[in-house]
Design a protein around this motif. Sequence first.
Motif, mmCIF file in Angstrom:
data_model
loop_
_atom_site.group_PDB
_atom_site.id
_atom_site.type_symbol
_atom_site.label_atom_id
_atom_site.label_comp_id
_atom_site.label_asym_id
_atom_site.label_seq_id
_atom_site.Cartn_x
_atom_site.Cartn_y
_atom_site.Cartn_z
ATOM 1 N N LEU A 1 0.812 -1.214 0.000
ATOM 2 C CA LEU A 1 0.000 0.000 0.000
ATOM 3 C C LEU A 1 0.845 1.264 0.000
ATOM 4 O O LEU A 1 0.306 2.376 0.071
ATOM 5 N N GLY A 2 2.162 1.110 -0.053
ATOM 6 C CA GLY A 2 3.045 2.265 -0.159
ATOM 7 C C GLY A 2 3.537 2.814 1.162
ATOM 8 O O GLY A 2 4.206 3.852 1.183
ATOM 9 N N ARG A 3 3.238 2.157 2.278
ATOM 10 C CA ARG A 3 3.723 2.653 3.572
ATOM 11 C C ARG A 3 5.184 2.273 3.762
ATOM 12 O O ARG A 3 5.621 1.185 3.384
ATOM 13 N N ARG A 4 5.943 3.178 4.365
ATOM 14 C CA ARG A 4 7.370 2.945 4.576
ATOM 15 C C ARG A 4 7.586 1.886 5.646
ATOM 16 O O ARG A 4 6.901 1.843 6.661
ATOM 17 N N VAL A 5 8.573 1.017 5.395
ATOM 18 C CA VAL A 5 8.951 -0.002 6.376
ATOM 19 C C VAL A 5 10.127 0.536 7.178
ATOM 20 O O VAL A 5 11.218 0.727 6.632
ATOM 21 N N PRO A 6 9.950 0.801 8.465
ATOM 22 C CA PRO A 6 11.020 1.413 9.265
ATOM 23 C C PRO A 6 12.209 0.473 9.460
ATOM 24 O O PRO A 6 12.032 -0.702 9.793
ATOM 25 N N ARG A 7 13.406 0.998 9.233
ATOM 26 C CA ARG A 7 14.630 0.253 9.542
ATOM 27 C C ARG A 7 15.012 0.545 10.984
ATOM 28 O O ARG A 7 14.916 1.677 11.448
ATOM 29 N N GLY A 8 15.470 -0.501 11.680
ATOM 30 C CA GLY A 8 15.754 -0.324 13.091
ATOM 31 C C GLY A 8 17.197 -0.572 13.453
ATOM 32 O O GLY A 8 18.098 -0.091 12.747
ATOM 33 N N PRO A 9 17.471 -1.353 14.446
ATOM 34 C CA PRO A 9 18.854 -1.581 14.885
ATOM 35 C C PRO A 9 19.641 -2.337 13.825
ATOM 36 O O PRO A 9 19.085 -3.106 13.041
ATOM 37 N N ARG A 10 20.936 -2.086 13.807
ATOM 38 C CA ARG A 10 21.805 -2.731 12.828
ATOM 39 C C ARG A 10 22.279 -4.078 13.345
ATOM 40 O O ARG A 10 22.570 -4.240 14.531
ATOM 41 N N ALA A 11 22.362 -5.046 12.442
ATOM 42 C CA ALA A 11 22.870 -6.374 12.788
ATOM 43 C C ALA A 11 23.820 -6.826 11.704
ATOM 44 O O ALA A 11 23.610 -6.548 10.512
ATOM 45 N N ARG A 12 24.835 -7.551 12.094
ATOM 46 C CA ARG A 12 25.833 -8.030 11.139
ATOM 47 C C ARG A 12 25.662 -9.503 10.830
ATOM 48 O O ARG A 12 25.842 -9.940 9.698
ATOM 49 N N THR A 13 25.339 -10.319 11.827
ATOM 50 C CA THR A 13 25.240 -11.764 11.645
ATOM 51 C C THR A 13 23.808 -12.228 11.887
ATOM 52 O O THR A 13 22.979 -11.510 12.462
ATOM 53 N N PHE A 14 23.540 -13.453 11.475
ATOM 54 C CA PHE A 14 22.219 -14.035 11.665
ATOM 55 C C PHE A 14 21.884 -14.147 13.149
ATOM 56 O O PHE A 14 20.751 -13.903 13.567
ATOM 57 N N HIS A 15 22.868 -14.493 13.962
ATOM 58 C CA HIS A 15 22.611 -14.625 15.403
ATOM 59 C C HIS A 15 22.320 -13.262 16.044
ATOM 60 O O HIS A 15 21.517 -13.180 16.981
ATOM 61 N N GLU A 16 22.941 -12.217 15.543
ATOM 62 C CA GLU A 16 22.603 -10.877 16.030
ATOM 63 C C GLU A 16 21.172 -10.521 15.657
ATOM 64 O O GLU A 16 20.443 -9.905 16.453
ATOM 65 N N VAL A 17 20.744 -10.910 14.461
ATOM 66 C CA VAL A 17 19.355 -10.677 14.052
ATOM 67 C C VAL A 17 18.403 -11.372 15.010
ATOM 68 O O VAL A 17 17.426 -10.781 15.493
ATOM 69 N N LEU A 18 18.670 -12.631 15.308
ATOM 70 C CA LEU A 18 17.788 -13.385 16.199
ATOM 71 C C LEU A 18 17.752 -12.760 17.594
ATOM 72 O O LEU A 18 16.687 -12.715 18.231
ATOM 73 N N SER A 19 18.871 -12.281 18.061
ATOM 74 C CA SER A 19 18.898 -11.657 19.390
ATOM 75 C C SER A 19 18.035 -10.409 19.425
ATOM 76 O O SER A 19 17.297 -10.165 20.395
ATOM 77 N N LEU A 20 18.107 -9.603 18.369
ATOM 78 C CA LEU A 20 17.294 -8.381 18.304
ATOM 79 C C LEU A 20 15.808 -8.717 18.217
ATOM 80 O O LEU A 20 14.972 -8.043 18.834
ATOM 81 N N VAL A 21 15.472 -9.755 17.454
ATOM 82 C CA VAL A 21 14.070 -10.160 17.346
ATOM 83 C C VAL A 21 13.565 -10.669 18.682
ATOM 84 O O VAL A 21 12.472 -10.303 19.137
ATOM 85 N N ALA A 22 14.339 -11.503 19.345
ATOM 86 C CA ALA A 22 13.906 -12.084 20.631
ATOM 87 C C ALA A 22 13.689 -11.004 21.681
ATOM 88 O O ALA A 22 12.808 -11.143 22.549
ATOM 89 N N SER A 23 14.476 -9.940 21.592
ATOM 90 C CA SER A 23 14.340 -8.865 22.578
ATOM 91 C C SER A 23 13.174 -7.934 22.277
ATOM 92 O O SER A 23 12.891 -7.020 23.052
ATOM 93 N N GLY A 24 12.512 -8.156 21.141
ATOM 94 C CA GLY A 24 11.370 -7.327 20.784
ATOM 95 C C GLY A 24 11.735 -6.019 20.120
ATOM 96 O O GLY A 24 10.866 -5.177 19.903
ATOM 97 N N GLU A 25 13.013 -5.831 19.765
ATOM 98 C CA GLU A 25 13.429 -4.568 19.153
ATOM 99 C C GLU A 25 13.034 -4.469 17.682
ATOM 100 O O GLU A 25 13.005 -3.376 17.121
ATOM 101 N N CYS A 26 12.760 -5.609 17.055
ATOM 102 C CA CYS A 26 12.423 -5.585 15.641
ATOM 103 C C CYS A 26 11.773 -6.902 15.240
ATOM 104 O O CYS A 26 11.712 -7.848 16.037
#
Length: 294
Positions: free
Chosen positions: A211-236
């Motif tokens: 629908l054209g709404r912007r998807v906000p970018r949040g905290p930066r992650a370098r590895t897959f495990h960093e991504v999972l940690s950010l997701v588990a913490s509810g940050e993204c």
Amino acid sequence: MELRDIEIFLTLAEELHFGRTAERLRVSQARVSQAISRQERRLGVALFDRTSRRVTLTPVGRRLREDLQQAVDLLQAGLARARAAGAGQTLRLGVFGHAGHELRPLVDEFRTRNPGSDIQFGEINGSDPFTALRTGEHDVHVVWLPVAEPDLTVGPTVLTGARVLAVAADHPLVARGSASLEDLADNRVVDLGPDAPGYWVASMIPLHTPLGRRVPRGPRARTFHEVLSLVASGECVQPLGEVAARYNNPPGIVFLPIPDAPALQWALTWRSSSDNPTIHALAEAAADIGPIVL
């Protein structure tokens, strides 16, 4: 029929022009004409119909073209396998996470065809998908499409599968049991940083919803495990390939299907300047068995 005569016949069958055939093969037009006439005398049948305006294959010529092309293809494939086996090269194949498990049919086929060669897996991260190729640390990568890098060659598609959205276990979407691309605008997604091409990241994590709404970018992650940690913490939240959910069951994270997201395709990709017979042997095996459906 000599191999050179076969080459002349197949080239003329493709070009349907004596001059272009001669130019392409770097021989005289008379040499092309003599080779075709000699073949027709030996076979006792016309292979081409010639007029002053055009050259066409006869029915016998068309059939001979099909038969000889198959033979040439088999010969070239055999030579490629022989070169790869003689080289005895071990390809370093970069994959995301546990995707190597899903590539077992391809790896087995490659090893069967090329007993002198092998594959070793290495890990790549979404934050830097191509550097290991460019430095020579890896020979080939399996990455999601599209890949539009001028120095890289994109080979056959080897995997295809759905997408999921990784969310914290207490996220409101968990109660619904699924997610949509539109939901991304109501959450932040991981910022993969400057080393991942923007077009490539956007193919997994769109910049805007349908629908054209912007998807906000949040905290930066370098590895897959960093991504999972950010997701588990509810940050993204984070869109991922379904293969990530198959081999990961981290506490505090739920993987939700995204029914309206297009399927992902992963393809072999390698540095164009490092083209070699072993890479071609892997690509040939991949093309023959077709994409593995996750």
